[in-house]
Each structure stands twice: as structure tokens, then as C-alpha cells.
Motif scaffolding. Structure first.
Motif, mmCIF file in Angstrom:
data_model
loop_
_atom_site.group_PDB
_atom_site.id
_atom_site.type_symbol
_atom_site.label_atom_id
_atom_site.label_comp_id
_atom_site.label_asym_id
_atom_site.label_seq_id
_atom_site.Cartn_x
_atom_site.Cartn_y
_atom_site.Cartn_z
ATOM 1 N N GLU A 25 -8.857 -1.264 1.722
ATOM 2 C CA GLU A 25 -7.710 -1.888 0.799
ATOM 3 C C GLU A 25 -6.618 -0.648 0.302
ATOM 4 O OE1 GLU A 25 -9.618 -4.111 -2.067
ATOM 5 O OE2 GLU A 25 -10.912 -5.484 -0.635
ATOM 6 N N HIS A 26 -7.330 0.359 -0.137
ATOM 7 C CA HIS A 26 -6.899 1.425 -0.915
ATOM 8 C C HIS A 26 -5.687 2.122 0.237
ATOM 9 C CE1 HIS A 26 -5.722 5.081 -3.305
ATOM 10 N NE2 HIS A 26 -6.132 5.686 -2.172
ATOM 11 N N ILE A 27 -6.249 2.315 1.490
ATOM 12 C CA ILE A 27 -5.428 2.942 2.548
ATOM 13 C C ILE A 27 -4.315 1.905 2.810
ATOM 14 C CG2 ILE A 27 -5.569 3.430 4.790
ATOM 15 C CD1 ILE A 27 -6.820 5.643 3.134
ATOM 16 N N ASP A 28 -4.356 0.530 2.841
ATOM 17 C CA ASP A 28 -3.037 -0.045 3.239
ATOM 18 C C ASP A 28 -2.261 -0.195 2.077
ATOM 19 O OD1 ASP A 28 -4.528 -1.158 5.490
ATOM 20 O OD2 ASP A 28 -5.553 -2.826 4.577
ATOM 21 N N LYS A 29 -3.025 -0.192 0.698
ATOM 22 C CA LYS A 29 -1.692 -0.141 -0.612
ATOM 23 C C LYS A 29 -1.097 1.354 -0.451
ATOM 24 C CE LYS A 29 -4.490 -3.088 -3.383
ATOM 25 N NZ LYS A 29 -5.203 -3.014 -4.846
ATOM 26 N N LEU A 30 -1.718 2.295 -0.072
ATOM 27 C CA LEU A 30 -1.025 3.634 -0.018
ATOM 28 C C LEU A 30 0.084 3.580 1.041
ATOM 29 C CD1 LEU A 30 -1.220 6.551 -1.138
ATOM 30 C CD2 LEU A 30 -3.055 7.009 0.688
ATOM 31 N N PHE A 36 4.989 4.965 4.581
ATOM 32 C CA PHE A 36 4.944 6.120 5.763
ATOM 33 C C PHE A 36 3.443 5.575 6.495
ATOM 34 C CE2 PHE A 36 3.524 10.191 7.484
ATOM 35 C CZ PHE A 36 4.626 10.839 7.855
ATOM 36 N N PRO A 37 3.413 5.601 7.882
ATOM 37 C CA PRO A 37 2.397 5.262 8.515
ATOM 38 C C PRO A 37 1.017 6.277 8.302
ATOM 39 C CG PRO A 37 3.941 6.133 9.786
ATOM 40 C CD PRO A 37 4.490 6.097 8.675
ATOM 41 N N ILE A 38 -0.050 5.812 8.061
ATOM 42 C CA ILE A 38 -1.379 6.523 8.153
ATOM 43 C C ILE A 38 -2.089 6.138 9.548
ATOM 44 C CG2 ILE A 38 -3.402 6.859 7.179
ATOM 45 C CD1 ILE A 38 -2.281 5.661 4.651
ATOM 46 N N MET A 39 -2.357 7.219 10.327
ATOM 47 C CA MET A 39 -2.915 7.274 11.615
ATOM 48 C C MET A 39 -4.395 6.955 11.312
ATOM 49 S SD MET A 39 -3.092 7.282 14.598
ATOM 50 C CE MET A 39 -1.364 7.587 14.954
#
Length: 96
Positions: A25-30, A36-39
Motif C-alpha cells: 500500500e505504501h509503495i502504491d501511495k508513494l 513517478f513510476p516505481i519499478m
């Protein structure tokens, strides 16, 4: 980093499969916050496979043929190397 004006080329998250649901959930919110996309990278094997099933070459003949790696500890951090560091290194090598 973004608030301080640092340039970002790529953001990586290595999913070991053992993360708490709150981390996803934190990665999605970030990702939404930074715009900016997170790989997201995944290792080829899970912690459970390496711990219970993987049969590594052994130096001690008495342990030959026994499956699984030992518990990771301060002097033997196989889980960090195999589930995170090697995955990031491989991904960055492929970008070159």
C-alpha cells in the motif's frame, strides 16, 4: 529526494514476497505522490524455496544432499544477497 531537488532516474522496489500488506500500500501511495513510476522487481526464487528446497553445493561433506540454506544471520546474509542485491545488480546491468 524529490523535495530536495535530487534527480531521479529510476526507483526500484524488490518484492521478496515476505513484505507486509502495508508495504505494498505504501509503495502504491508513494508512486501516486511522486508521480513517478516505481519499478517492481521479483527474485526468481522465493525465500521459502531457498530456505527449504534449494540444494546448494556444500563444503562440508556431512551436509551434502541436505536441502535448504541455513537461517540468515549477521555473518551470513544470504537472503539479502539472493533476494535483493543480486536482483538489483542484474537489473542495472541489463540497463547498460
Amino acid at each position: 529526494m524529490r523535495e530536495e531537488g535530487w534527480p531521479m532516474d529510476i526507483l526500484l522496489f524488490v518484492d521478496t514476497g515476505l513484505e507486509f500488506p502495508q508495504m505494498y500500500e505504501h509503495i502504491d501511495k508513494l508512486e501516486q505522490y511522486l508521480q513517478f513510476p516505481i519499478m517492481r522487481l521479483k527474485p526468481p526464487h522465493t525465500f521459502e524455496y531457498l530456505f527449504y528446497e534449494y540444494a546448494p553445493p556444500r563444503k562440508n561433506p556431512a551436509l551434502e544432499g541436505l536441502p535448504g540454506l541455513s537461517w540468515p544471520g549477521p555473518q551470513c546474509r544470504w537472503c539479502t544477497a539472493r533476494l535483493k542485491t543480486l536482483i538489483i545488480d542484474r537489473y542495472l546491468r541489463e540497463l547498460k
